[in-house]
Design a protein around this motif. Sequence first.
Motif, PDB file in Angstrom:
ATOM      1  N   ALA A  39       0.833  -1.201   0.000  1.00 49.16           N
ATOM      2  CA  ALA A  39       0.000   0.000   0.000  1.00 49.16           C
ATOM      3  C   ALA A  39       0.865   1.247   0.000  1.00 49.16           C
ATOM      4  N   VAL A  40       0.282   2.322  -0.541  1.00 50.85           N
ATOM      5  CA  VAL A  40       0.893   3.652  -0.469  1.00 50.85           C
ATOM      6  C   VAL A  40      -0.166   4.621   0.020  1.00 50.85           C
ATOM      7  N   ILE A  67      -2.101   2.247  -7.774  1.00 50.22           N
ATOM      8  CA  ILE A  67      -2.221   0.805  -7.552  1.00 50.22           C
ATOM      9  C   ILE A  67      -0.951   0.072  -7.977  1.00 50.22           C
ATOM     10  N   LYS A  68      -0.283   0.558  -9.017  1.00 57.46           N
ATOM     11  CA  LYS A  68       0.973  -0.072  -9.422  1.00 57.46           C
ATOM     12  C   LYS A  68       2.064   0.187  -8.387  1.00 57.46           C
ATOM     13  N   LEU A  86       4.260  -2.599  -6.217  1.00 54.90           N
ATOM     14  CA  LEU A  86       5.712  -2.576  -6.075  1.00 54.90           C
ATOM     15  C   LEU A  86       6.121  -2.728  -4.610  1.00 54.90           C
ATOM     16  N   VAL A  87       5.352  -2.113  -3.707  1.00 55.03           N
ATOM     17  CA  VAL A  87       5.630  -2.276  -2.279  1.00 55.03           C
ATOM     18  C   VAL A  87       5.474  -3.745  -1.886  1.00 55.03           C
ATOM     19  N   GLY A 146      10.729   2.222 -11.179  1.00 56.07           N
ATOM     20  CA  GLY A 146      10.404   2.268 -12.591  1.00 56.07           C
ATOM     21  C   GLY A 146       9.148   3.005 -12.998  1.00 56.07           C
ATOM     22  N   LEU A 147       8.340   3.483 -12.048  1.00 56.61           N
ATOM     23  CA  LEU A 147       7.158   4.246 -12.429  1.00 56.61           C
ATOM     24  C   LEU A 147       7.565   5.659 -12.847  1.00 56.61           C
ATOM     25  N   SER A 148       6.777   6.252 -13.729  1.00 55.82           N
ATOM     26  CA  SER A 148       7.110   7.587 -14.228  1.00 55.82           C
ATOM     27  C   SER A 148       6.847   8.644 -13.165  1.00 55.82           C
TER      28      SER A 148
END
Length: 343
Positions: A92-93, A103-104, A108-109, A131-133
């Motif tokens: 979660a973030v 959600i991506k 990753l977490v 790797g997310l923008s």
Amino acid sequence: MDQGLEVEQRDNLGVTYPLVVATWPFKEAVRAAWRSANEKASSAVDAVIDGCSACEELRCDGTVGPGGSPDENGETTLDALIMNGTTMEVGAVAGMRFVKDGIKAAKLVMDHTDHTLLVGEMASVFAISMGLSGPTNLSSSESIKKWTNWKQNHCQPNFRKNVFPEIGCGPYHVRDEKFNLCGEADARNCFEALELQSNVVGRHNHDTISMAVIDKWGHIAVGTSTNGATFKIPGRVGDGPIAGSSAYADDEVGACGATGDGDVMMRFLPCYQVVESMRQGMDPQRAASDALSRIARKFPNFVGAVVAVNRNGVHAGACHGWTFQYSIMNSTLDDVEIITVVS
């Protein structure tokens, strides 16, 4: 059943997986998850990611993804969660800035840390490093206009209480007096503004997509994504990224998704309650009703809803304080079905 609490159930015993259920009539998000789970034979986790990502890209109701729900400073931040009902892993973030793929980032977490929840700007740093923008401005012309109008309306309604000034944009201070809230202000304007404060929670300013998927192998996952409550106090985190509150899943039992006043609902972990009630033998209808009734007994004016689905595909929705809709897609349906639950 408590007055003001309605429950809707559909029986799907014998339905062939996959199955997708989500809060609200977010049809494109449900279709995206269905295509992933059915046509691509993706796992439940990946189907949830595809469905919630679609909602973020579409900025569903202005309450999911970038470009909506500005806080008191006019900034949009994101909360998201993914839970694997097979392994009970969660990522979660919360309060994430500068990264549009909530959600991506949550996945990753889950995939690349031993943690469950990352918050704030450091969640953004982590997501970008994976790797997310970004960094990306999450505000939009619509969110800025909404915030500007709110400022011109003396920052009403808001989530402050027991502070001075009651009507205005601060800076705020603790108020000792617990009476005469309107002070020397124009009485009519003051009380109208205070009345607005009591109506600060609603579908289009305080909403979440909460999605559950049962894949072709019977594995269950849930996910959520939201940009939080409109005009929230900066730093506020609602129930969206809290496992057991906004969503919960267990392959052995089923899943639950929630939406509404997260500041109240997260105190009761309604989705954990729903799943555990189903584990003890309650059907989804009774479990959903019971979870919201527990909240309503303490907070009769709260606004919220849950949708429950057991491992056999039986699903039910319950709401309190508003009209709620949820979406369902399975192999017996030609397209997404919208089910309305009236409070």
